[in-house]
Design a protein around this motif. Structure first.
Motif, PDB file in Angstrom:
ATOM      1  N   ILE A   1       0.803  -1.188  -0.086  1.00  0.00           N
ATOM      2  CA  ILE A   1      -0.046   0.073  -0.134  1.00  0.00           C
ATOM      3  C   ILE A   1       1.153   1.160  -0.017  1.00  0.00           C
ATOM      4  N   ALA A   2       0.489   2.337  -0.824  1.00  0.00           N
ATOM      5  CA  ALA A   2       1.397   3.601  -0.779  1.00  0.00           C
ATOM      6  C   ALA A   2       0.858   4.571  -0.357  1.00  0.00           C
ATOM      7  N   PHE A   3       1.455   5.731   0.208  1.00  0.00           N
ATOM      8  CA  PHE A   3       0.769   7.140   0.508  1.00  0.00           C
ATOM      9  C   PHE A   3       1.579   7.879  -0.909  1.00  0.00           C
ATOM     10  N   ILE A   4       0.550   8.568  -1.356  1.00  0.00           N
ATOM     11  CA  ILE A   4       1.327   9.556  -2.630  1.00  0.00           C
ATOM     12  C   ILE A   4       1.663  10.967  -2.019  1.00  0.00           C
ATOM     13  N   HIS A   5       3.064  11.055  -1.774  1.00  0.00           N
ATOM     14  CA  HIS A   5       3.477  12.414  -1.439  1.00  0.00           C
ATOM     15  C   HIS A   5       3.482  13.385  -2.626  1.00  0.00           C
ATOM     16  N   THR A   6       3.891  12.953  -3.641  1.00  0.00           N
ATOM     17  CA  THR A   6       4.001  13.550  -5.075  1.00  0.00           C
ATOM     18  C   THR A   6       3.397  12.906  -6.011  1.00  0.00           C
ATOM     19  N   GLY A   7       2.721  13.235  -7.124  1.00  0.00           N
ATOM     20  CA  GLY A   7       2.435  12.941  -8.446  1.00  0.00           C
ATOM     21  C   GLY A   7       0.829  12.399  -8.443  1.00  0.00           C
TER      22      GLY A   7
ATOM     23  N   ILE B   1      -2.807   4.398  -2.327  1.00  0.00           N
ATOM     24  CA  ILE B   1      -3.376   3.683  -3.319  1.00  0.00           C
ATOM     25  C   ILE B   1      -2.826   2.505  -3.109  1.00  0.00           C
ATOM     26  N   CYS B   2      -3.567   1.353  -3.564  1.00  0.00           N
ATOM     27  CA  CYS B   2      -3.415  -0.098  -3.680  1.00  0.00           C
ATOM     28  C   CYS B   2      -4.769  -0.835  -4.359  1.00  0.00           C
ATOM     29  N   SER B   3      -4.230  -2.018  -4.642  1.00  0.00           N
ATOM     30  CA  SER B   3      -5.463  -2.814  -5.211  1.00  0.00           C
ATOM     31  C   SER B   3      -5.968  -3.513  -3.949  1.00  0.00           C
ATOM     32  N   TYR B   4      -6.795  -2.961  -3.060  1.00  0.00           N
ATOM     33  CA  TYR B   4      -7.197  -3.522  -1.958  1.00  0.00           C
ATOM     34  C   TYR B   4      -7.759  -4.682  -1.818  1.00  0.00           C
ATOM     35  N   SER B   5      -9.107  -4.834  -2.855  1.00  0.00           N
ATOM     36  CA  SER B   5      -9.600  -6.085  -2.516  1.00  0.00           C
ATOM     37  C   SER B   5      -8.840  -7.236  -3.139  1.00  0.00           C
ATOM     38  N   ALA B   6      -7.961  -7.238  -3.985  1.00  0.00           N
ATOM     39  CA  ALA B   6      -6.968  -8.378  -4.407  1.00  0.00           C
ATOM     40  C   ALA B   6      -6.008  -8.261  -3.366  1.00  0.00           C
ATOM     41  N   MET B   7      -5.679  -7.387  -2.517  1.00  0.00           N
ATOM     42  CA  MET B   7      -4.685  -7.631  -1.634  1.00  0.00           C
ATOM     43  C   MET B   7      -5.320  -8.302  -0.431  1.00  0.00           C
ATOM     44  N   ILE B   8      -6.377  -8.033   0.176  1.00  0.00           N
ATOM     45  CA  ILE B   8      -7.018  -8.724   1.182  1.00  0.00           C
ATOM     46  C   ILE B   8      -7.404 -10.138   0.924  1.00  0.00           C
ATOM     47  N   ALA B   9      -7.844 -10.326  -0.408  1.00  0.00           N
ATOM     48  CA  ALA B   9      -8.134 -11.786  -0.826  1.00  0.00           C
ATOM     49  C   ALA B   9      -7.034 -12.688  -1.267  1.00  0.00           C
TER      50      ALA B   9
ATOM     51  N   SER C   1      -4.667  -8.753  -8.990  1.00  0.00           N
ATOM     52  CA  SER C   1      -5.383  -7.251  -9.399  1.00  0.00           C
ATOM     53  C   SER C   1      -5.877  -7.598 -10.633  1.00  0.00           C
ATOM     54  N   HIS C   2      -6.843  -6.799 -10.694  1.00  0.00           N
ATOM     55  CA  HIS C   2      -7.844  -7.058 -12.070  1.00  0.00           C
ATOM     56  C   HIS C   2      -7.521  -5.664 -13.010  1.00  0.00           C
ATOM     57  N   PHE C   3      -6.743  -4.742 -12.174  1.00  0.00           N
ATOM     58  CA  PHE C   3      -6.258  -3.427 -12.916  1.00  0.00           C
ATOM     59  C   PHE C   3      -4.854  -3.007 -12.576  1.00  0.00           C
ATOM     60  N   TYR C   4      -4.432  -2.219 -13.256  1.00  0.00           N
ATOM     61  CA  TYR C   4      -3.134  -1.631 -13.128  1.00  0.00           C
ATOM     62  C   TYR C   4      -3.405  -0.256 -12.305  1.00  0.00           C
ATOM     63  N   ILE C   5      -2.180   0.020 -11.599  1.00  0.00           N
ATOM     64  CA  ILE C   5      -2.017   1.291 -11.116  1.00  0.00           C
ATOM     65  C   ILE C   5      -0.921   2.024 -11.746  1.00  0.00           C
ATOM     66  N   GLU C   6      -1.217   2.948 -12.210  1.00  0.00           N
ATOM     67  CA  GLU C   6      -0.194   3.722 -13.468  1.00  0.00           C
ATOM     68  C   GLU C   6      -0.051   5.077 -12.880  1.00  0.00           C
ATOM     69  N   ALA C   7       1.448   5.321 -12.501  1.00  0.00           N
ATOM     70  CA  ALA C   7       1.737   6.972 -12.710  1.00  0.00           C
ATOM     71  C   ALA C   7       1.551   7.845 -13.743  1.00  0.00           C
ATOM     72  N   LEU C   8       0.751   8.703 -13.640  1.00  0.00           N
ATOM     73  CA  LEU C   8       0.571   9.622 -14.703  1.00  0.00           C
ATOM     74  C   LEU C   8       1.337  10.895 -14.803  1.00  0.00           C
ATOM     75  N   GLU C   9       2.392  10.935 -13.719  1.00  0.00           N
ATOM     76  CA  GLU C   9       3.403  11.797 -13.471  1.00  0.00           C
ATOM     77  C   GLU C   9       4.368  11.393 -12.676  1.00  0.00           C
TER      78      GLU C   9
ATOM     79  N   ALA D   1       6.450  10.601  -9.508  1.00  0.00           N
ATOM     80  CA  ALA D   1       6.136  10.653  -8.354  1.00  0.00           C
ATOM     81  C   ALA D   1       6.693   9.856  -7.348  1.00  0.00           C
ATOM     82  N   GLU D   2       6.429  10.622  -6.048  1.00  0.00           N
ATOM     83  CA  GLU D   2       7.076   9.946  -4.965  1.00  0.00           C
ATOM     84  C   GLU D   2       6.177   9.225  -4.005  1.00  0.00           C
ATOM     85  N   LEU D   3       6.316   8.214  -3.663  1.00  0.00           N
ATOM     86  CA  LEU D   3       5.552   7.289  -2.665  1.00  0.00           C
ATOM     87  C   LEU D   3       6.052   6.974  -1.426  1.00  0.00           C
ATOM     88  N   LEU D   4       5.380   6.591  -0.524  1.00  0.00           N
ATOM     89  CA  LEU D   4       5.719   6.085   0.918  1.00  0.00           C
ATOM     90  C   LEU D   4       5.189   4.915   0.615  1.00  0.00           C
TER      91      LEU D   4
END
Length: 185
Positions: free
Chosen positions: A42-48, A73-81, A85-93, A95-98
């Motif tokens: 799971i990640a916290f978006i600092h920038t982006g 951000i995360c694919s939470y339902s896939a993570m808990i199960a 994941s049924h989808f991608y999480i894509e950076a559009l810019e 970014a810096e994440l925690l």
């Protein structure tokens, strides 16, 4: 990073979160989560800026959500199960994440009511957002959805390609061009 986290966490909780996480820089057009991957973070978006996107086998893209800075951000339902994941999480810019490993996140939630309440708040916010998005897609015209998009994401219209905005709105790029021409000419 600390200043951004102070908007949602007390200082002692920030220290705990920082102790179990790592900072990750990700470039625009890279994926934080891939379709078919069993997510473990799971990640916290600092920038982006990010999007959740389904990519059809024929290459069609369907933008499920746009996620801005200072959100998780995360694919939470896939993570808990623990399923792909049924989808991608894509950076559009760029970014810096925690990034927090899922198991460490679960340990926090199990051992401290604060984290459980924080998680509940994010789940509730996500549910409200999802329900509104579904209602808008079912009941509103494309023009009204675009006007709502501009209100909800006032600074994003010039930051991402119009094809992504059209995908988010559930319309073809040509339709978005016609709407923009009508509204802004």
């Amino acid at each position: 990073m600390r200043a951004a986290l102070q908007k949602i966490l007390p200082d002692d909780k920030i220290d705990i979160l920082l102790s179990i996480s790592k900072v990750l820089s990700i470039q625009a057009n890279e994926y934080f989560v891939h379709e078919g991957e069993v997510p473990k973070k799971i990640a916290f978006i600092h920038t982006g800026l990010f999007r959740y996107v389904y990519i059809h086998e024929k290459g069609y893209e369907y933008t499920k959500s746009l996620i801005t800075k200072h959100q998780f951000i995360c694919s939470y339902s896939a993570m808990i199960a623990q399923t792909p994941s049924h989808f991608y999480i894509e950076a559009l810019e760029d970014a810096e994440l925690l990034v927090v490993p899922y198991q460490k996140w679960i340990d926090l939630v199990k051992n401290d009511l604060f984290w459980t309440q924080l998680l509940l708040g994010f789940v509730e916010k996500g549910f409200i957002t999802k329900e509104k998005r579904e209602r808008d897609l079912l009941l509103l015209s494309a023009e009204k959805r675009y006007l709502n998009f501009l209100k909800e994401f006032p600074d994003i219209d010039q930051r991402i390609p119009q094809t992504i905005i059209a995908s988010y709105l559930g319309i073809q790029p040509e339709s978005l061009s016609r709407i923009r021409k009508k509204l802004f000419s």
